[in-house]
Design a protein around this motif. Structure first.
Motif, mmCIF file in Angstrom:
data_model
loop_
_atom_site.group_PDB
_atom_site.id
_atom_site.type_symbol
_atom_site.label_atom_id
_atom_site.label_comp_id
_atom_site.label_asym_id
_atom_site.label_seq_id
_atom_site.Cartn_x
_atom_site.Cartn_y
_atom_site.Cartn_z
ATOM 1 N N LYS A 99 31.401 41.428 40.872
ATOM 2 C CA LYS A 99 29.959 40.956 40.775
ATOM 3 C C LYS A 99 29.824 39.928 39.327
ATOM 4 N N ALA A 100 30.499 39.951 38.531
ATOM 5 C CA ALA A 100 30.229 39.246 37.328
ATOM 6 C C ALA A 100 30.625 37.592 37.828
ATOM 7 N N ASP A 101 31.896 37.541 38.375
ATOM 8 C CA ASP A 101 31.844 36.260 39.047
ATOM 9 C C ASP A 101 31.235 35.599 39.940
ATOM 10 N N TYR A 102 30.322 36.629 40.855
ATOM 11 C CA TYR A 102 29.617 36.142 41.834
ATOM 12 C C TYR A 102 28.353 35.569 41.187
ATOM 13 N N ASP A 103 28.002 36.531 40.053
ATOM 14 C CA ASP A 103 26.542 36.189 39.393
ATOM 15 C C ASP A 103 26.659 34.707 38.677
ATOM 16 N N SER A 104 28.051 34.572 38.195
ATOM 17 C CA SER A 104 28.322 33.176 37.424
ATOM 18 C C SER A 104 29.019 32.176 38.170
ATOM 19 N N CYS A 105 29.336 32.415 39.390
ATOM 20 C CA CYS A 105 30.048 31.515 39.969
ATOM 21 C C CYS A 105 31.511 30.939 39.466
ATOM 22 N N THR A 106 32.021 32.012 39.100
ATOM 23 C CA THR A 106 33.311 31.690 38.434
ATOM 24 C C THR A 106 34.391 32.040 39.357
ATOM 25 N N THR A 107 35.333 31.079 39.410
ATOM 26 C CA THR A 107 36.340 31.081 40.327
ATOM 27 C C THR A 107 37.674 31.298 40.006
ATOM 28 N N ALA A 108 37.989 31.696 38.464
ATOM 29 C CA ALA A 108 39.101 31.728 38.003
ATOM 30 C C ALA A 108 39.904 32.872 38.249
ATOM 31 N N SER A 109 39.238 34.046 38.524
ATOM 32 C CA SER A 109 40.082 35.143 39.101
ATOM 33 C C SER A 109 39.641 35.892 40.457
ATOM 34 N N PRO A 110 39.882 35.429 41.446
ATOM 35 C CA PRO A 110 39.475 35.818 42.476
ATOM 36 C C PRO A 110 40.308 37.168 43.181
ATOM 37 N N VAL A 111 39.519 38.241 43.750
ATOM 38 C CA VAL A 111 40.201 39.122 44.222
ATOM 39 C C VAL A 111 41.120 38.904 45.514
ATOM 40 N N THR A 112 40.550 37.923 46.331
ATOM 41 C CA THR A 112 41.351 37.628 47.484
ATOM 42 C C THR A 112 40.717 36.139 47.704
ATOM 43 N N THR A 113 41.817 35.336 48.085
ATOM 44 C CA THR A 113 41.214 33.835 48.692
ATOM 45 C C THR A 113 41.762 33.733 50.132
ATOM 46 N N LEU A 114 40.741 33.261 50.745
ATOM 47 C CA LEU A 114 40.656 33.031 52.191
ATOM 48 C C LEU A 114 40.586 31.612 52.571
ATOM 49 N N ASN A 115 41.483 31.028 53.024
ATOM 50 C CA ASN A 115 41.237 29.560 53.583
ATOM 51 C C ASN A 115 42.007 29.169 54.749
ATOM 52 N N SER A 116 41.877 29.759 55.858
ATOM 53 C CA SER A 116 42.144 29.479 57.029
ATOM 54 C C SER A 116 41.069 28.614 57.843
ATOM 55 N N GLY A 117 40.084 28.732 57.434
ATOM 56 C CA GLY A 117 38.954 28.285 58.386
ATOM 57 C C GLY A 117 38.251 29.142 59.274
ATOM 58 N N ASN A 118 39.008 30.341 59.553
ATOM 59 C CA ASN A 118 38.478 31.167 60.485
ATOM 60 C C ASN A 118 39.037 32.666 60.073
ATOM 61 N N ASP A 119 38.311 32.833 58.835
ATOM 62 C CA ASP A 119 38.799 34.480 58.239
ATOM 63 C C ASP A 119 38.082 35.687 58.418
ATOM 64 N N VAL A 120 38.896 36.562 59.003
ATOM 65 C CA VAL A 120 38.145 38.050 59.159
ATOM 66 C C VAL A 120 38.253 39.062 58.302
ATOM 67 N N VAL A 121 37.108 39.487 57.685
ATOM 68 C CA VAL A 121 37.331 40.618 56.551
ATOM 69 C C VAL A 121 36.734 41.827 57.382
ATOM 70 N N THR A 122 37.376 42.908 57.334
ATOM 71 C CA THR A 122 36.925 44.213 57.949
ATOM 72 C C THR A 122 36.586 44.935 56.587
ATOM 73 N N LEU A 123 35.364 45.739 56.965
ATOM 74 C CA LEU A 123 34.612 46.147 55.938
ATOM 75 C C LEU A 123 34.929 47.824 56.048
ATOM 76 N N ILE A 124 36.077 47.969 55.263
ATOM 77 C CA ILE A 124 36.716 49.267 55.446
ATOM 78 C C ILE A 124 35.997 50.533 54.545
ATOM 79 N N ALA A 125 35.213 50.138 53.394
ATOM 80 C CA ALA A 125 34.598 51.291 52.672
ATOM 81 C C ALA A 125 33.162 50.964 52.412
ATOM 82 N N THR A 126 32.361 51.956 51.957
ATOM 83 C CA THR A 126 30.978 51.635 51.551
ATOM 84 C C THR A 126 31.079 50.925 50.281
#
Length: 170
Positions: free
Chosen positions: A71-98
């Motif tokens: 959330k902190a990186d989202y709010d400040s648009c910080t890219t230094a420590s992403p949880v995950t990087t997706l870069n195929s151009g057709n990336d699927v994320v399954t929402l597994i938890a609330t």
């Protein structure tokens, strides 16, 4: 034998119905994609995301990527420590938890230009609430993305197969 004739169709129906409950959302559609021209706040607020739903980021990998961040990186648009990087151009994320998940574009100035989306995931209608998760929740390997129309077609085909099986068992 009679029990098998009753149980097998019931299991098949439950399988089809459980598959039908998950939705697939192409981020930014119908008017856009993962790009600089879409208002993602408006897009996300008009949808109700539930566990087992999938979100698909479609973009040009030469022009954009997708970073899941805190959330902190989202709010400040910080890219230094992403949880995950997706870069195929057709990336699927399954929402597994609330909980809330945060995604931004990692290209310079894109997040500040509006390429960021917050996804609030609610419990699915057919499942019990999962514990809240932060951005560190891991995902299984993403399945091959399909459009919502393909999902509807597959459900129709599943019903035809189910009816055929039930007819053979009668």
């Amino acid at each position: 034998m009679a029990a098998t004739r009753t149980i097998l169709p019931a299991v098949a129906v439950m399988t089809v119905l459980s598959t039908a409950s998950a939705a697939i959302y192409n981020v930014g559609e119908p008017g856009g994609a993962w790009d600089l021209s879409t208002n993602y706040g408006t897009w996300a607020s008009s949808r109700k995301f539930q566990t087992s739903d999938q979100i698909v980021f479609k973009n040009s990998p030469q022009a954009h990527d997708v970073l899941e961040v805190s959330k902190a990186d989202y709010d400040s648009c910080t890219t230094a420590s992403p949880v995950t990087t997706l870069n195929s151009g057709n990336d699927v994320v399954t929402l597994i938890a609330t909980g809330t998940r945060y995604f931004i574009c990692g290209f310079p100035d894109h997040c500040a230009g509006g390429m960021k989306v917050k996804i609030d995931v609610m419990p699915g209608s057919s499942s019990s609430p999962a514990p809240a998760s932060g951005p560190n929740a891991s995902n299984a390997a993403p399945p091959t993305p399909v459009s919502a129309a393909t999902n509807v077609e597959a459900m129709g085909l599943g019903l035809v197969v189910l009816l055929a099986i039930a007819g053979l068992m009668a």
